[in-house]
Design an enzyme around this catalytic site. Sequence first.
Site, PDB file in Angstrom:
ATOM      1  N   GLY A   1     -46.568 -41.888   6.448  1.00 16.89           N
ATOM      2  CA  GLY A   1     -46.667 -42.417   5.089  1.00 16.89           C
ATOM      3  C   GLY A   1     -47.900 -41.870   4.408  1.00 16.89           C
ATOM      4  O   GLY A   1     -48.399 -40.813   4.773  1.00 16.89           O
TER       5      GLY A   1
ATOM      6  N   VAL B   1     -52.272 -46.438   3.021  1.00 21.05           N
ATOM      7  CA  VAL B   1     -51.757 -47.355   4.047  1.00 21.05           C
ATOM      8  C   VAL B   1     -52.201 -46.896   5.446  1.00 21.05           C
ATOM      9  O   VAL B   1     -52.448 -47.723   6.328  1.00 21.05           O
ATOM     10  CB  VAL B   1     -50.216 -47.488   3.944  1.00 21.05           C
TER      11      VAL B   1
ATOM     12  N   GLU C   1     -49.038 -39.480  10.443  1.00 19.92           N
ATOM     13  CA  GLU C   1     -48.362 -38.338   9.812  1.00 19.92           C
ATOM     14  C   GLU C   1     -48.415 -38.565   8.314  1.00 19.92           C
ATOM     15  O   GLU C   1     -47.634 -39.353   7.778  1.00 19.92           O
ATOM     16  CB  GLU C   1     -46.901 -38.266  10.301  1.00 19.92           C
TER      17      GLU C   1
ATOM     18  N   CYS D   1     -42.903 -34.239   2.420  1.00 22.39           N
ATOM     19  CA  CYS D   1     -44.350 -34.196   2.691  1.00 22.39           C
ATOM     20  C   CYS D   1     -44.877 -32.776   2.795  1.00 22.39           C
ATOM     21  O   CYS D   1     -46.028 -32.530   2.471  1.00 22.39           O
ATOM     22  CB  CYS D   1     -44.660 -34.978   3.954  1.00 22.39           C
TER      23      CYS D   1
END
Length: 465
Positions: free
Chosen positions: A204, A208, A226, A258
């Site tokens: 994410g 976070v 990741e 990503c």
Amino acid sequence: PLPEPVGDSAPPVDEHPSRIATVLSHLRRSADTRITHPRRFRLQQLKALEKMLDEHLEDFVQALAEDLGKSATEAKFSEIDVVRAEIDFAQRHLAEWMDSTSVKVPLALQPAMAKVEPRPLGVVLIIGAWNYPVQLVLAPLVAAIAAGNAAVIKPSELAPATSGVLAKFLPVYLDERVYAVVEGGVDTSTELLAARWDHIFYTGGERVAKIVAAAAAKHLTPTTLELGGKSPAVVENDSLASAKRLAYAKFMNSGQTCVAPDYVLSIGDSTELIQRLGQAITSFYGKEPLTHPDYGRIVSRKHFDRLLSMFEQGEVVFGGEYDEETLRIAPSIMRNPDLEGSLMTEEIFGPILPVIEVESFEEALEFIARRPSPLAAYLMSESPRLQSIFSDRVRAGSIVHNAPLVQMVVPTLPFGGIGPSGMGAYHGRHGFERLSQMRSELNKTTVVDTLSAIYPPYSWAKRKI
Ligand code: NAD
């Protein structure tokens, strides 16, 4: 009935345990019996996972269409097939990965035998992101199973249909004593993170990730993070083939990838590059991409609005159309963006590609070096000299020459970031080792007591001095 636990991890005592606490204590008790350890068990579970993907392919495809407007083809090859390839690779190599390695012992300590053996960690928590909501929980799960661990997966609440399909079918195929799906949002994640795990595998964003790392620190739990970042693409070769590769990697899943090239640094004038990028986009998605069946949508209204505000931060030279009803934004190219705005300071994570002109390759390298280390850095150039300088000077999770995104599906390459783009890597053997303890074991017989030479009193040492 659950087998009696062994080991040192007694289930938590709680008179009114929540569902999460109950799931976890069951998993912990079962994991402590080591049922996940034998190779046969691991292979059975991998096979069961494969069977689930085969038998419910249509359910997954439908859920991905609902959550992200993914086309069936893209859903299959960018999600299901990636997981299948990981399963297949793990099945073929598991025996070799699980093998212990004998290592040499210094002469002074011989006779002795020493080895390094990968051992399961225990119970792993896997928290996934929404953009590839199948792949990002199941590929880490393959690594967890292969490494002989129990696991809980928490899919992203922003892809609710996919989360629902995983929660419905995974328990039917995998051994429920040691694998579970927990659905939910921030509250659920928070509760999960408060528990004690043997590893937390999080995919994410950076904000976070810091919450995850702080929660893990309370139990000294190791983590794999990741994350994302702004992956640059330096373009020296502006051929159509080069433009097609860039456009493909950028606009797949509407830019919500990503490792998508976040922005382009064009060496010299970018007019031809932009024209070819436009040509590439039209060849993929036609003249009306907003209604093209192979082009997906933005995950939520919040992200849609965030992306629209970026159009004001430079000159839109291609695309720029959007549809508020369907949350689609056309593949768009921007030139001369404001370097201080969110477009160039935050991860774009959408179908907008800023192109920045730099005067030299050196200037491109300096541009990248001044910014946080990204998940990937791309160079579009056939020059071996530039490729070599690029790989020497750029700090990123992966360096890729001429094929953005392809690194993700090479199971022999570790996939992960560095610094703010993440910590730890997985895929193939790298995932197996990440979720294993590489344990050392030494065996030295007392029959020949060679250690007695070093015991106190240390008169033997003084004699030498
Ligand atoms: P997200 O919002 O779905 O969050 C990811 C997970 O974190 C979800 O399961 C969510 O429930 C949980 N979460 C959210 N807020 C939380 C909180 N306050 N406490 C605990 N848990 C919480 O995903 P996202 O962050 O929007 O994902 C996008 C980011 O992920 C991008 O930066 C992207 O680059 C990165 N990403 C990285 C990879 C990779 O493999 N490296 C893959 C995909 C996405």
